[in-house]
Design a protein around this motif. Structure first.
Motif, short mmCIF file in Angstrom:
data_model
loop_
_atom_site.label_atom_id
_atom_site.label_comp_id
_atom_site.label_asym_id
_atom_site.label_seq_id
_atom_site.Cartn_x
_atom_site.Cartn_y
_atom_site.Cartn_z
N ASP A 190 18.41 0.27 -0.90
CA ASP A 190 19.58 0.88 -1.50
C ASP A 190 20.66 -0.17 -1.70
N GLY A 191 21.17 -0.25 -2.93
CA GLY A 191 22.28 -1.14 -3.23
C GLY A 191 23.54 -0.33 -3.49
N ASP A 192 24.64 -0.74 -2.90
CA ASP A 192 25.86 0.05 -3.05
C ASP A 192 27.08 -0.84 -2.94
N THR A 193 28.20 -0.32 -3.43
CA THR A 193 29.49 -1.00 -3.30
C THR A 193 30.38 -0.19 -2.39
N THR A 194 31.47 -0.80 -1.95
CA THR A 194 32.42 -0.07 -1.13
C THR A 194 33.29 0.82 -2.02
N GLY A 195 34.19 1.60 -1.42
CA GLY A 195 35.02 2.54 -2.15
C GLY A 195 35.75 1.92 -3.32
N ASP A 196 35.85 2.66 -4.43
CA ASP A 196 36.47 2.11 -5.64
C ASP A 196 37.45 3.11 -6.25
N PHE B 92 28.32 0.68 5.93
CA PHE B 92 27.27 0.52 6.95
C PHE B 92 27.04 1.82 7.72
N SER B 93 28.12 2.53 8.01
CA SER B 93 28.00 3.80 8.72
C SER B 93 27.22 4.81 7.88
N HIS B 94 27.48 4.81 6.58
CA HIS B 94 26.73 5.69 5.67
C HIS B 94 25.25 5.34 5.70
N TRP B 95 24.93 4.07 5.62
CA TRP B 95 23.52 3.66 5.64
C TRP B 95 22.84 4.01 6.96
N ALA B 96 23.54 3.84 8.06
CA ALA B 96 22.97 4.17 9.36
C ALA B 96 22.62 5.66 9.44
N LYS B 97 23.52 6.49 8.95
CA LYS B 97 23.27 7.94 8.96
C LYS B 97 22.12 8.30 8.04
N VAL B 98 22.06 7.68 6.88
CA VAL B 98 20.96 7.95 5.95
C VAL B 98 19.62 7.57 6.59
N SER B 99 19.59 6.47 7.33
CA SER B 99 18.36 6.04 8.00
C SER B 99 17.90 7.08 9.01
N VAL B 100 18.82 7.56 9.82
CA VAL B 100 18.48 8.55 10.84
C VAL B 100 18.07 9.87 10.19
N ASP B 101 18.83 10.32 9.21
CA ASP B 101 18.50 11.57 8.53
C ASP B 101 17.16 11.47 7.81
N GLY B 102 16.87 10.28 7.27
CA GLY B 102 15.60 10.09 6.59
C GLY B 102 14.42 10.23 7.52
N LEU B 103 14.55 9.70 8.74
CA LEU B 103 13.47 9.82 9.71
C LEU B 103 13.27 11.28 10.10
N ASN C 13 0.82 -1.21 0.00
CA ASN C 13 0.00 0.00 0.00
C ASN C 13 0.86 1.27 0.00
N LEU C 14 2.13 1.13 -0.27
CA LEU C 14 3.05 2.25 -0.24
C LEU C 14 3.27 2.80 -1.65
N LEU C 15 3.49 4.11 -1.74
CA LEU C 15 3.75 4.75 -3.02
C LEU C 15 5.22 5.15 -3.12
N ARG C 16 5.79 4.94 -4.28
CA ARG C 16 7.19 5.32 -4.47
C ARG C 16 7.29 6.84 -4.60
N VAL C 17 8.21 7.43 -3.83
CA VAL C 17 8.40 8.87 -3.84
C VAL C 17 9.82 9.20 -4.31
N LYS C 18 10.05 10.46 -4.60
CA LYS C 18 11.36 10.91 -5.02
C LYS C 18 12.37 10.68 -3.89
N ALA C 19 13.55 10.21 -4.24
CA ALA C 19 14.58 9.94 -3.23
C ALA C 19 15.94 10.30 -3.80
N LYS C 20 16.77 10.92 -2.97
CA LYS C 20 18.11 11.32 -3.40
C LYS C 20 19.19 10.40 -2.84
N LYS C 21 18.98 9.86 -1.65
CA LYS C 21 20.05 9.12 -0.98
C LYS C 21 19.84 7.61 -1.00
#
Length: 230
Positions: free
Chosen positions: A176-182, A201-212, A30-38
């Motif tokens: 979100d799918g991502d690779t490590t530094g390249d 993982f640290s990046h994803w954790a911050k994105v989660s908090v910032d998203g909320l 029942n969720l709608l896809r919205v614009k996302a940057k991160k």
């Protein structure tokens, strides 16, 4: 947890957005896809209100390797390195789970959220999965002087699902799918692999908090007005 386990299992076939989304990329349940940057994809429940949530429940993170990862790694390195064993797989998954959970807890605590274990009206339940984990050069601790250099340590896919802790209603979901530094070819071993994945993982954790935090500002969420481009 069963429904979320099914969602996570859908990610094993791809390193970006799951095939289940591609079938109807503008909605999921029942969720709608919205614009996302991160994040690769964010889905929200129309009119969901996150303002009342001051505490969080963090469910144990589900983890899974990329499908056939062990078989592929052993086929690619036959005669060069020792085979990856089930014990290696278990170690990688355990380290991924504990590492991500630690960073997620730290991020939410730093942001001022109290982490609790019981449902309540002001508690947001957050379920996470780190799946499709791919380690380019797993360190099997084999004897010898062989060294491995790769551009990245690997990659993974994150799924985050936010629910009302009392009713269980799904308020939002992100992938979100991502690779490590390249930046260049680096020596890969257990220590460098761990360091690269910790950064991811640290990046994803911050994105989660910032998203909320962003969802609190936007609440009640006008999902219709923030629809992703068709």
């Amino acid at each position: 947890m069963r429904s979320f386990a099914i969602v996570a299992s859908l990610l094993l076939a791809t390193a970006t957005v799951p095939a289940a989304i591609a079938q109807d990329e503008h909605s999921w349940d029942n969720l709608l896809r919205v614009k996302a940057k991160k994040m690769d994809a964010v889905y929200l429940l129309p009119q969901a209100d996150f303002r009342g949530y001051t505490k969080v429940m963090l469910d144990p993170t589900q983890v899974a390797m990329r499908k056939d990862w062990k078989r592929d790694r052993n086929n690619e390195t036959v005669g060069i390195f020792e085979d990856v064993t089930d014990r290696d797989v278990t170690r990688i998954l355990t380290e991924a789970r504990t590492g991500f959970e630690k960073l997620l807890r730290e991020a939410y605590t730093k942001a001022g959220y109290q982490i609790v274990t019981e449902p309540a009206a002001d508690v947001l339940r957050i379920e996470t999965a780190v799946v499709d984990i791919d380690v380019e050069a797993p360190d099997t601790m084999s004897a010898g002087m062989t060294r491995v250099y790769t551009h990245e340590a690997g990659g993974a896919v994150l799924v985050v699902e936010a629910r009302d802790s009392v009713t269980g209603a799904v308020l939002g979901r992100a992938v979100d799918g991502d690779t490590t530094g390249d930046l260049g070819p680096y020596l890969r071993n257990r220590a460098t692999n761990t360091g690269e994945f910790e950064q991811l993982f640290s990046h994803w954790a911050k994105v989660s908090v910032d998203g909320l935090a962003e969802l609190k500002q936007l609440s009640p969420v006008d999902a219709q007005g923030r629809l992703a481009k068709r």
